[in-house]
Design a protein around this motif. Structure first.
Motif, PDB file in Angstrom:
ATOM      1  N   LEU A   1     -19.598   4.493 -10.073  1.00  0.00           N
ATOM      2  CA  LEU A   1     -20.527   4.360 -11.197  1.00  0.00           C
ATOM      3  C   LEU A   1     -21.513   5.507 -11.315  1.00  0.00           C
ATOM      4  CD1 LEU A   1     -21.312   0.542 -10.835  1.00  0.00           C
ATOM      5  CD2 LEU A   1     -19.572   1.653 -12.254  1.00  0.00           C
ATOM      6  N   GLY A   2     -21.636   6.322 -10.275  1.00  0.00           N
ATOM      7  CA  GLY A   2     -22.588   7.427 -10.316  1.00  0.00           C
ATOM      8  C   GLY A   2     -22.967   7.851  -8.919  1.00  0.00           C
ATOM      9  N   THR A   3     -23.894   8.775  -8.830  1.00  0.00           N
ATOM     10  CA  THR A   3     -24.292   9.306  -7.534  1.00  0.00           C
ATOM     11  C   THR A   3     -25.278   8.389  -6.814  1.00  0.00           C
ATOM     12  OG1 THR A   3     -26.048  10.569  -8.592  1.00  0.00           O
ATOM     13  CG2 THR A   3     -23.932  11.680  -8.294  1.00  0.00           C
ATOM     14  N   ASP A   4     -25.576   8.743  -5.603  1.00  0.00           N
ATOM     15  CA  ASP A   4     -26.527   8.093  -4.691  1.00  0.00           C
ATOM     16  C   ASP A   4     -26.698   6.584  -4.897  1.00  0.00           C
ATOM     17  OD1 ASP A   4     -28.842   8.103  -6.729  1.00  0.00           O
ATOM     18  OD2 ASP A   4     -28.602  10.251  -6.414  1.00  0.00           O
TER      19      ASP A   4
ATOM     20  N   SER B   1     -30.175   4.606 -15.923  1.00  0.00           N
ATOM     21  CA  SER B   1     -29.170   5.660 -16.040  1.00  0.00           C
ATOM     22  C   SER B   1     -29.799   6.951 -16.539  1.00  0.00           C
ATOM     23  CB  SER B   1     -28.059   5.203 -16.993  1.00  0.00           C
ATOM     24  OG  SER B   1     -27.046   6.189 -17.098  1.00  0.00           O
ATOM     25  N   LYS B   2     -30.678   6.817 -17.528  1.00  0.00           N
ATOM     26  CA  LYS B   2     -31.374   7.978 -18.072  1.00  0.00           C
ATOM     27  C   LYS B   2     -32.401   8.512 -17.085  1.00  0.00           C
ATOM     28  CE  LYS B   2     -34.106   9.394 -22.107  1.00  0.00           C
ATOM     29  NZ  LYS B   2     -34.719   8.917 -23.390  1.00  0.00           N
ATOM     30  N   GLU B   3     -33.125   7.616 -16.439  1.00  0.00           N
ATOM     31  CA  GLU B   3     -34.187   8.010 -15.513  1.00  0.00           C
ATOM     32  C   GLU B   3     -33.643   8.772 -14.306  1.00  0.00           C
ATOM     33  OE1 GLU B   3     -38.103   8.097 -13.780  1.00  0.00           O
ATOM     34  OE2 GLU B   3     -37.431   7.631 -15.812  1.00  0.00           O
ATOM     35  N   PHE B   4     -32.504   8.321 -13.775  1.00  0.00           N
ATOM     36  CA  PHE B   4     -31.977   8.906 -12.542  1.00  0.00           C
ATOM     37  C   PHE B   4     -30.764   9.817 -12.766  1.00  0.00           C
ATOM     38  CE2 PHE B   4     -33.996   4.826 -11.308  1.00  0.00           C
ATOM     39  CZ  PHE B   4     -35.011   5.350 -10.526  1.00  0.00           C
ATOM     40  N   GLY B   5     -30.400  10.031 -14.025  1.00  0.00           N
ATOM     41  CA  GLY B   5     -29.300  10.940 -14.327  1.00  0.00           C
ATOM     42  C   GLY B   5     -27.942  10.448 -13.873  1.00  0.00           C
ATOM     43  N   TRP B   6     -27.725   9.139 -13.918  1.00  0.00           N
ATOM     44  CA  TRP B   6     -26.471   8.574 -13.410  1.00  0.00           C
ATOM     45  C   TRP B   6     -25.352   8.547 -14.450  1.00  0.00           C
ATOM     46  CZ3 TRP B   6     -29.575   3.939 -11.137  1.00  0.00           C
ATOM     47  CH2 TRP B   6     -30.044   4.269  -9.861  1.00  0.00           C
ATOM     48  N   ASN B   7     -25.693   8.475 -15.720  1.00  0.00           N
ATOM     49  CA  ASN B   7     -24.686   8.319 -16.762  1.00  0.00           C
ATOM     50  C   ASN B   7     -23.808   7.095 -16.494  1.00  0.00           C
ATOM     51  OD1 ASN B   7     -23.367   9.029 -19.164  1.00  0.00           O
ATOM     52  ND2 ASN B   7     -21.840  10.243 -18.090  1.00  0.00           N
ATOM     53  N   LEU B   8     -24.461   5.967 -16.273  1.00  0.00           N
ATOM     54  CA  LEU B   8     -23.744   4.737 -15.939  1.00  0.00           C
ATOM     55  C   LEU B   8     -22.752   4.358 -17.042  1.00  0.00           C
ATOM     56  CD1 LEU B   8     -26.621   2.473 -14.530  1.00  0.00           C
ATOM     57  CD2 LEU B   8     -24.847   3.657 -13.221  1.00  0.00           C
ATOM     58  N   PRO B   9     -21.509   4.069 -16.678  1.00  0.00           N
ATOM     59  CA  PRO B   9     -20.493   3.695 -17.670  1.00  0.00           C
ATOM     60  C   PRO B   9     -20.572   2.208 -18.004  1.00  0.00           C
ATOM     61  CG  PRO B   9     -19.483   3.848 -15.507  1.00  0.00           C
ATOM     62  CD  PRO B   9     -20.940   4.188 -15.323  1.00  0.00           C
ATOM     63  N   MET B  10     -21.285   1.854 -19.055  1.00  0.00           N
ATOM     64  CA  MET B  10     -21.520   0.449 -19.378  1.00  0.00           C
ATOM     65  C   MET B  10     -20.228  -0.355 -19.589  1.00  0.00           C
ATOM     66  SD  MET B  10     -24.690   0.174 -18.990  1.00  0.00           S
ATOM     67  CE  MET B  10     -26.146   1.216 -18.952  1.00  0.00           C
TER      68      MET B  10
END
Length: 473
Positions: free
Chosen positions: A174-177, A346-355
């Protein structure tokens, strides 16, 4: 001996079930527990899967038994025990090896650990696992946060052991860290709201309509065949149908009304507040559990004020129809809030979460699995992932039909003296969200009056102050 594909530390209930799941899916697994007797007992109970398990007496032996780059799952208590285990593994692991925390960690701890391992040659995965003991053993929903490269090393194992929805694995990167653990946190927050609203509907059926558990069970069973089809509705029917072997009474009638919590619901509320995104149904559910723990105070208050709840009048069939739609509307609002919080993070941490992917991997294996999530996945597949679910056309139509029932049920519950905090919070959120001009103009005027905070005007850009004169402080 053939090398193991993956390792696991911590053979408690969740760890043991996850290890058996991995072995059963054809992946050799090395296991270690700090209590040797636990390791031995696990191996002896593995039965036909014994040959797929490599028992280890130390973490050195564990890492030696795994094919490099070596992934090791940690299944210990969240917090300091995880940090201690990471410190021990750093002494025996090599470049490109992967430490995987599969517990219910605070995502901020996961981000810290990810950063602390940078430059060490090791990498870290924070992995949310939902589905409880049964899910761990036969197929959970798996939410992964880490580097794409580290996920590629374990993807085959994770997709194999995950739950399947129409053949599609309920596991994804889903994203980093901290992305995976954050999504798991919000999953649990939605779970809190879902469970609380179900309990509130049960309370109305019991106290507002005077129905007994055996009468209520088929109501939920019937709802599980329609728009509310889900794991939580299914088990609610089963719970209400069950009798206590000791007393012969319905089990639910002999359970103390004092709920516990492990922290993830509270974390979801804190993070929503930090992000400035309202998650009122989740907040109400967390608060309801806290209030439930105040049993002695509630008993004293009942003596002081009485608790003579009024019965719901009118046709029972009509009330049941409203209750079903009210629960459905509340559920839509709760999910809208949860997905909005994830979009903000997603926006705050730069994750680009795939909803759409998140909705898809929640369709099986996890506690909040339901047919409803298939609709969410499809809706987000056609919309901007930052769009509030309440503004997606399919949900505009569903909420338009359901919210009048939510309004009637909340109003009648208030008149009857029946607490419905999550349902009423969901309704207030919906009404506030759809009100083009609210009442905060007065709040802004007050803030400017006593603190000179300024306000915006509707007819000109910029910041302004009111004509408060000498009365302002």
């Amino acid at each position: 001996m053939e090398k193991a594909e993956i390792g696991l530390i911590g053979l408690g209930t969740m760890g043991s079930n996850l290890a058996l799941n991995i072995a059963e899916k054809g992946h050799r697994i090395a296991v270690f527990n700090r209590t040797p007797a636990r390791t031995q007992a696990f191996v002896e109970s593995a039965g036909a899967l014994r040959d797929m398990v490599v028992p280890c007496a130390s973490i050195e032996e564990l890492t030696d038994a795994i094919r490099p780059p070596r992934p090791v799952i940690i299944m210990v208590l969240a917090g300091t025990p995880v940090d201690e285990q990471i410190a021990a593994l750093r002494g025996v692991m090599s470049a490109n090896d992967i430490i995987i925390d599969a517990g219910n960690a605070n995502f901020r701890d996961t981000m810290r650990r990810f950063k602390e391992l940078e430059g060490s040659g090791l990498t870290f995965i924070g992995m949310g696992v939902s589905g409880g003991e049964e899910g761990a053993r036969h197929g959970p929903s798996i939410m992964v946060g880490g580097t794409p490269e580290s996920y590629q090393r374990v993807e085959g194992v994770l997709t194999a052991i995950s739950a399947k929805f129409k053949g599609e694995p309920c596991a994804a990167w889903l994203g980093t860290d901290g992305a995976g653990h954050f999504v798991k946190t919000i999953h649990n927050g939605i779970e809190y709201a879902d469970m609380q609203m179900i309990a509130e509907i049960y309370g109305i059926l019991r106290d507002g309509l005077g129905m007994r558990p055996k009468e209520i069970a088929p109501v939920f069973a019937g709802w599980n065949k329609g728009r509310l089809e889900s794991y939580l509705i299914e088990i609610t029917a089963s719970v209400l149908e069950a009798d206590d072997p000791k007393t012969g009474r319905p089990v639910v009638d002999i359970i103390l009304d004092r709920a516990g919590q492990k922290g993830t619901g509270k974390w979801s509320v804190i993070e929503a507040q930090q992000l400035g995104i309202p998650a009122t149904a989740i907040e109400a559910a967390v608060a309801a559990r806290v209030l439930s723990s105040m049993k002695d105070e509630r008993l004293a208050a009942e003596k002081a004020y009485g608790a003579n709840a009024l019965k719901f009048a009118g046709d029972r069939g009509d009330v049941l129809g409203d209750l079903e739609l009210a629960l459905f509307a509340g559920k839509i609002a709760a999910y809208a809030q949860g997905f909005a919080v994830m979009a903000g993070a997603s926006k705050e941490f730069g994750w680009n979460l795939p909803m759409p992917t998140i909705a898809k991997i929640w369709r099986a294996g996890c506690i909040i699995r339901s047919q409803f999530l298939d609709t969410i996945a499809e809706a987000f597949g056609k919309a901007d992932p930052s769009t509030n679910l309440l503004m997606v056309p399919a949900f505009v139509e569903m909420m338009g039909k359901a919210h009048p029932s939510l309004r009637r049920i909340v109003a009648r519950a208030a008149e009857a003296g029946l607490p419905v905090p999550a349902l009423s919070s969901a309704l207030a959120y919906f009404d506030g969200y759809r009100q083009g001009r609210g009442s905060t103009d007065l709040t802004q005027a007050q803030r400017d009056f006593f603190g000179a905070h300024g306000f915006e005007r509707i007819d000109a850009p910029g910041a302004f102050h009111g004509p408060w004169g000498s009365g302002a402080a």
